[in-house]
Design a protein around this motif. Sequence first.
Motif, mmCIF file in Angstrom:
data_model
loop_
_atom_site.group_PDB
_atom_site.id
_atom_site.type_symbol
_atom_site.label_atom_id
_atom_site.label_comp_id
_atom_site.label_asym_id
_atom_site.label_seq_id
_atom_site.Cartn_x
_atom_site.Cartn_y
_atom_site.Cartn_z
ATOM 1 N N ALA A 78 30.207 -5.332 56.627
ATOM 2 C CA ALA A 78 31.090 -5.206 57.792
ATOM 3 C C ALA A 78 32.550 -5.183 57.364
ATOM 4 O O ALA A 78 33.367 -4.423 57.905
ATOM 5 N N ASN A 79 32.902 -6.018 56.378
ATOM 6 C CA ASN A 79 34.274 -6.031 55.858
ATOM 7 C C ASN A 79 34.625 -4.704 55.202
ATOM 8 O O ASN A 79 35.733 -4.183 55.382
ATOM 9 N N VAL A 80 33.691 -4.151 54.429
ATOM 10 C CA VAL A 80 33.935 -2.867 53.749
ATOM 11 C C VAL A 80 34.119 -1.756 54.788
ATOM 12 O O VAL A 80 35.022 -0.913 54.669
ATOM 13 N N ALA A 81 33.259 -1.747 55.831
ATOM 14 C CA ALA A 81 33.370 -0.724 56.876
ATOM 15 C C ALA A 81 34.729 -0.796 57.572
ATOM 16 O O ALA A 81 35.383 0.227 57.818
ATOM 17 N N THR A 82 35.180 -2.007 57.876
ATOM 18 C CA THR A 82 36.488 -2.165 58.512
ATOM 19 C C THR A 82 37.603 -1.821 57.528
ATOM 20 O O THR A 82 38.619 -1.225 57.909
ATOM 21 N N SER A 85 38.074 1.842 57.247
ATOM 22 C CA SER A 85 38.712 2.331 58.473
ATOM 23 C C SER A 85 40.232 2.164 58.386
ATOM 24 O O SER A 85 40.993 3.022 58.860
ATOM 25 N N ILE A 86 40.677 1.055 57.777
ATOM 26 C CA ILE A 86 42.108 0.866 57.528
ATOM 27 C C ILE A 86 42.620 1.973 56.600
ATOM 28 O O ILE A 86 43.696 2.555 56.826
ATOM 29 N N ALA A 87 41.849 2.267 55.540
ATOM 30 C CA ALA A 87 42.260 3.306 54.593
ATOM 31 C C ALA A 87 42.339 4.675 55.264
ATOM 32 O O ALA A 87 43.265 5.454 54.985
ATOM 33 N N VAL A 88 41.388 4.980 56.159
ATOM 34 C CA VAL A 88 41.411 6.262 56.872
ATOM 35 C C VAL A 88 42.669 6.370 57.734
ATOM 36 O O VAL A 88 43.372 7.385 57.723
ATOM 37 N N ALA A 89 42.954 5.307 58.490
ATOM 38 C CA ALA A 89 44.145 5.315 59.346
ATOM 39 C C ALA A 89 45.423 5.441 58.506
ATOM 40 O O ALA A 89 46.365 6.155 58.884
ATOM 41 N N VAL A 244 42.721 -3.939 48.858
ATOM 42 C CA VAL A 244 41.908 -2.863 48.273
ATOM 43 C C VAL A 244 42.139 -1.550 49.023
ATOM 44 O O VAL A 244 42.325 -0.486 48.407
ATOM 45 N N ALA A 245 42.140 -1.600 50.372
ATOM 46 C CA ALA A 245 42.367 -0.385 51.165
ATOM 47 C C ALA A 245 43.746 0.192 50.903
ATOM 48 O O ALA A 245 43.921 1.420 50.788
ATOM 49 N N TRP A 246 44.743 -0.657 50.781
ATOM 50 C CA TRP A 246 46.131 -0.233 50.551
ATOM 51 C C TRP A 246 46.288 0.472 49.206
ATOM 52 O O TRP A 246 46.813 1.593 49.129
#
Length: 304
Positions: A78-82, A85-89, A244-246
Amino acid sequence: MLLLMLSRTLDLARDRLGALFAAGWGYMLLLLLLNLAISRQMMPETGFSTGSYMLEPLPGEAAAAARERALRTLVVLANVATGFSIAVAYLRRVLLGERAFPLAFGRRHFKVAWKLLLLGVLFVAFFLPLLLLGAMLAPVTGPLGALLLLASPFIALMLVQRLSLVLPAAALDDTMSLKDSWHLTAGIGWALAFAALAVSLLAGLAAGLWVGLVSLIGDAFVPATGMVAQLRSALVPMGVMVIVAWLFGSLHATAYALTRERFVEKVGLSLADAERAAQRRAEAERARARAAVRSVLGDRSGRE
């Protein structure tokens, strides 16, 4: 090319940190609430001994340990999926200037998730044969087999990085295929792999600093139990996923812009940088064509 990619990735991450929060604050809040709910569910009466449920040792009883391991696995997913989503945005804000609804979720997110899963499977598919080959060669060839054994994860990473442009492409609704990504990264594959390794190390260091900071502040000012302790527990995985997303979002934005010239200025590159990447691709394609011709001519001479 490696220094260019790394420097532009880090500059982009620094300069567009505001864009990360502007584009992903809704997902960050969702991430915090998700981890807060899990922290409330899993907090023992005496509080978390490590400060967060993600770092807590598993229970001694086998059945309880199995249940908690399964729950943590679901929470990680669930954390990875969210997180992606941050990375996509973030990618859409940086490269397209999009100002979407804070929790916009659509088909592109499923495409990114599917391609992320596919790249994970491909990494295993590349890594295991290399690992087995190295293990078989090590007793026979000695240092050569041992070198292949040590290099196998990095070779697999390089191969996967050459295919990884499908991730930012899916985030931007670009119909790039794995084959397209492979051709577009010709000549910059090793630079991509080294950059990914460097960004992984940097992300690990930043995540470690974040966990240490939250733990230090928590130990000094936060009680062992209660809502504030649960918030402290939730901040650990939330912060790690945002970091990580950033960083990886910045890396993929830079790599994608190097192969899609219309985005070069969005990430601070110049047209000369894009032309240099294109020249490297052309040289790699010519080298591959020459190797194919030599192989064909060698086969013919052998048959004659």
